[in-house]
Design a protein around this motif. Sequence first.
Motif, PDB file in Angstrom:
ATOM      1  N   ALA A   5      22.794  -1.201 -14.639  1.00  0.00           N
ATOM      2  CA  ALA A   5      21.566  -1.325 -15.434  1.00  0.00           C
ATOM      3  C   ALA A   5      20.562  -0.324 -14.885  1.00  0.00           C
ATOM      4  CB  ALA A   5      21.010  -2.746 -15.358  1.00  0.00           C
ATOM      5  N   ILE A   6      20.044   0.517 -15.774  1.00  0.00           N
ATOM      6  CA  ILE A   6      19.059   1.523 -15.365  1.00  0.00           C
ATOM      7  C   ILE A   6      17.763   1.249 -16.105  1.00  0.00           C
ATOM      8  CG2 ILE A   6      18.527   3.986 -15.273  1.00  0.00           C
ATOM      9  CD1 ILE A   6      21.678   4.309 -15.109  1.00  0.00           C
ATOM     10  N   VAL A   7      16.738   0.929 -15.327  1.00  0.00           N
ATOM     11  CA  VAL A   7      15.452   0.523 -15.893  1.00  0.00           C
ATOM     12  C   VAL A   7      14.517   1.729 -15.877  1.00  0.00           C
ATOM     13  CG1 VAL A   7      13.451  -0.979 -15.550  1.00  0.00           C
ATOM     14  CG2 VAL A   7      15.779  -1.873 -15.217  1.00  0.00           C
ATOM     15  N   GLY A   8      14.072   2.138 -17.072  1.00  0.00           N
ATOM     16  CA  GLY A   8      13.241   3.335 -17.180  1.00  0.00           C
ATOM     17  C   GLY A   8      14.121   4.547 -17.390  1.00  0.00           C
ATOM     18  N   ALA A   9      14.766   4.611 -18.584  1.00  0.00           N
ATOM     19  CA  ALA A   9      15.834   5.590 -18.801  1.00  0.00           C
ATOM     20  C   ALA A   9      15.565   6.517 -19.981  1.00  0.00           C
ATOM     21  CB  ALA A   9      17.161   4.849 -19.014  1.00  0.00           C
ATOM     22  N   SER A  10      14.330   6.554 -20.473  1.00  0.00           N
ATOM     23  CA  SER A  10      14.058   7.345 -21.680  1.00  0.00           C
ATOM     24  C   SER A  10      14.132   8.847 -21.434  1.00  0.00           C
ATOM     25  CB  SER A  10      12.671   6.994 -22.235  1.00  0.00           C
ATOM     26  OG  SER A  10      11.688   7.280 -21.267  1.00  0.00           O
ATOM     27  N   ARG A  11      13.863   9.270 -20.191  1.00  0.00           N
ATOM     28  CA  ARG A  11      13.793  10.719 -19.899  1.00  0.00           C
ATOM     29  C   ARG A  11      13.882  10.901 -18.382  1.00  0.00           C
ATOM     30  NH1 ARG A  11       7.864  11.484 -19.026  1.00  0.00           N
ATOM     31  NH2 ARG A  11       6.969   9.431 -19.431  1.00  0.00           N
ATOM     32  N   GLY A  12      13.862  12.153 -17.953  1.00  0.00           N
ATOM     33  CA  GLY A  12      13.804  12.455 -16.522  1.00  0.00           C
ATOM     34  C   GLY A  12      15.005  11.919 -15.748  1.00  0.00           C
ATOM     35  N   ASP A  74      26.843  -4.693 -11.673  1.00  0.00           N
ATOM     36  CA  ASP A  74      27.295  -4.217 -10.359  1.00  0.00           C
ATOM     37  C   ASP A  74      26.211  -3.447  -9.622  1.00  0.00           C
ATOM     38  OD1 ASP A  74      30.417  -4.644 -10.061  1.00  0.00           O
ATOM     39  OD2 ASP A  74      29.995  -4.208 -12.158  1.00  0.00           O
ATOM     40  N   VAL A  75      25.505  -2.601 -10.373  1.00  0.00           N
ATOM     41  CA  VAL A  75      24.453  -1.771  -9.777  1.00  0.00           C
ATOM     42  C   VAL A  75      23.213  -1.856 -10.672  1.00  0.00           C
ATOM     43  CG1 VAL A  75      23.753   0.589  -9.204  1.00  0.00           C
ATOM     44  CG2 VAL A  75      26.065  -0.167  -8.658  1.00  0.00           C
ATOM     45  N   LEU A  76      22.089  -2.177 -10.064  1.00  0.00           N
ATOM     46  CA  LEU A  76      20.793  -2.167 -10.763  1.00  0.00           C
ATOM     47  C   LEU A  76      19.934  -1.075 -10.138  1.00  0.00           C
ATOM     48  CD1 LEU A  76      18.380  -3.288 -12.436  1.00  0.00           C
ATOM     49  CD2 LEU A  76      17.989  -4.899 -10.552  1.00  0.00           C
ATOM     50  N   ILE A  77      19.429  -0.167 -10.964  1.00  0.00           N
ATOM     51  CA  ILE A  77      18.525   0.876 -10.457  1.00  0.00           C
ATOM     52  C   ILE A  77      17.209   0.772 -11.208  1.00  0.00           C
ATOM     53  CG2 ILE A  77      18.150   3.341 -10.090  1.00  0.00           C
ATOM     54  CD1 ILE A  77      21.165   3.743 -10.035  1.00  0.00           C
ATOM     55  N   HIS A  78      16.146   0.449 -10.468  1.00  0.00           N
ATOM     56  CA  HIS A  78      14.812   0.441 -11.077  1.00  0.00           C
ATOM     57  C   HIS A  78      14.190   1.817 -10.839  1.00  0.00           C
ATOM     58  CE1 HIS A  78      10.713  -0.295 -12.137  1.00  0.00           C
ATOM     59  NE2 HIS A  78      11.069  -1.428 -12.669  1.00  0.00           N
ATOM     60  N   GLN A 116      30.130  -5.470  -7.032  1.00  0.00           N
ATOM     61  CA  GLN A 116      29.491  -4.546  -6.082  1.00  0.00           C
ATOM     62  C   GLN A 116      28.149  -5.048  -5.540  1.00  0.00           C
ATOM     63  OE1 GLN A 116      29.619  -0.378  -6.939  1.00  0.00           O
ATOM     64  NE2 GLN A 116      31.470  -0.536  -8.173  1.00  0.00           N
ATOM     65  N   ARG A 117      27.380  -5.724  -6.385  1.00  0.00           N
ATOM     66  CA  ARG A 117      26.136  -6.406  -5.954  1.00  0.00           C
ATOM     67  C   ARG A 117      25.112  -5.464  -5.312  1.00  0.00           C
ATOM     68  NH1 ARG A 117      27.719 -12.008  -3.160  1.00  0.00           N
ATOM     69  NH2 ARG A 117      28.805 -12.970  -4.892  1.00  0.00           N
ATOM     70  N   LYS A 118      24.795  -4.357  -5.973  1.00  0.00           N
ATOM     71  CA  LYS A 118      23.917  -3.355  -5.366  1.00  0.00           C
ATOM     72  C   LYS A 118      22.631  -3.154  -6.180  1.00  0.00           C
ATOM     73  CE  LYS A 118      27.807  -0.715  -3.460  1.00  0.00           C
ATOM     74  NZ  LYS A 118      28.586   0.537  -3.592  1.00  0.00           N
ATOM     75  N   ILE A 119      21.531  -2.944  -5.450  1.00  0.00           N
ATOM     76  CA  ILE A 119      20.235  -2.696  -6.085  1.00  0.00           C
ATOM     77  C   ILE A 119      19.580  -1.484  -5.427  1.00  0.00           C
ATOM     78  CG2 ILE A 119      17.885  -3.590  -6.425  1.00  0.00           C
ATOM     79  CD1 ILE A 119      19.068  -6.408  -6.464  1.00  0.00           C
ATOM     80  N   ALA A 120      19.016  -0.586  -6.252  1.00  0.00           N
ATOM     81  CA  ALA A 120      18.188   0.516  -5.733  1.00  0.00           C
ATOM     82  C   ALA A 120      16.848   0.507  -6.440  1.00  0.00           C
ATOM     83  CB  ALA A 120      18.876   1.861  -5.964  1.00  0.00           C
ATOM     84  N   LEU A 121      15.798   0.671  -5.676  1.00  0.00           N
ATOM     85  CA  LEU A 121      14.466   0.856  -6.228  1.00  0.00           C
ATOM     86  C   LEU A 121      14.087   2.304  -5.937  1.00  0.00           C
ATOM     87  CD1 LEU A 121      12.839  -2.406  -4.775  1.00  0.00           C
ATOM     88  CD2 LEU A 121      14.181  -2.137  -6.884  1.00  0.00           C
ATOM     89  N   ILE A 122      13.690   3.043  -6.986  1.00  0.00           N
ATOM     90  CA  ILE A 122      13.347   4.449  -6.771  1.00  0.00           C
ATOM     91  C   ILE A 122      11.905   4.532  -6.266  1.00  0.00           C
ATOM     92  CG2 ILE A 122      13.125   6.738  -7.791  1.00  0.00           C
ATOM     93  CD1 ILE A 122      16.051   5.705  -7.576  1.00  0.00           C
TER      94      ILE A 122
END
Length: 217
Positions: A5-12, A74-78, A116-122
């Motif tokens: 899941a990628i949160v904030g994916a419209s651009r960049g 499996d992977v969440l990236i904010h 995988q149970r992984k989270i990243a906050l940018i």
Amino acid sequence: MPTVAIVGASRGIGLGLVERYAEKGWRVHATTRTPGEPGALGTVAGDVVVHGLEVTDASGRRAFRDALGDEAIDVLIHNAGVYGDGMSAAEVNRINAEAPIETAEVLMNAVVRSEQRKIALITSTMGARRGSRRGLGKYGESKAALNDRFRTLADGWRKRGCLAVVIHPGWVRTDMGGRNATLSVVESAHGIYDVMADLDESRHGRFWNWDGREHPW
Ligand SMILES: NC(=O)c1ccc[n+]([C@@H]2O[C@H](COP(=O)([O-])OP(=O)(O)OC[C@H]3O[C@@H](n4cnc5c(N)ncnc54)[C@H](OP(=O)(O)O)[C@@H]3O)[C@@H](O)[C@H]2O)c1
């Protein structure tokens, strides 16, 4: 294949992450504030599901969780963030410091039921307090607040079963980074993908660069 899941994916960088995971064959849940007009996000090839989400909207975050149903993430990236030109420090903080934590918390059960149970906050290098002699500015302060909050929560998240990190994506040629930035979106997204692939118990709770080097707090 696993799901991201990628949160904030419209651009960049967020859009670059959708492209990277999709080309690797992952199922991708991607959020945008404008799902009716997804633009480039709507044309990414692969198993990509587009959702609407304004990250500061608590009911919207819950609706996103509900839309995922029983699916495991499996992977969440904010990734969503703002530099904050013309915004108050409180608004910038809501988007850059509060929303990532709240999004992670609301989606944590979906992450915990995955393999995988992984989270990243940018985050950003501009949120590193070490070595800064002057104030960080409202953008840097918001990312520093995100890092501080993450550090206090990381142990608890681990106990709940997640591996979590904050990542500086590099200085990237996007609307935010500007055209003089040193990295392309592809370089940054590939680097973040690799950092997440390498994430294990020993790397949990720390601050990483896009290229796999550890970043000082
Ligand atoms: N570019 C760099 O050099 C750099 C360096 C360090 C850290 N970062 C961090 O990397 C992340 C991505 O940056 P970027 O360069 O790709 O920025 P960008 O091109 O400005 O894109 C920002 C993304 O965040 C979304 N977003 C902003 N506010 C939102 C909100 N309230 N709700 C939902 N989505 C929201 C935007 O959606 P809309 O299209 O709807 O506005 C867009 O998808 C950010 O967290 C940023 O702080 C970037």
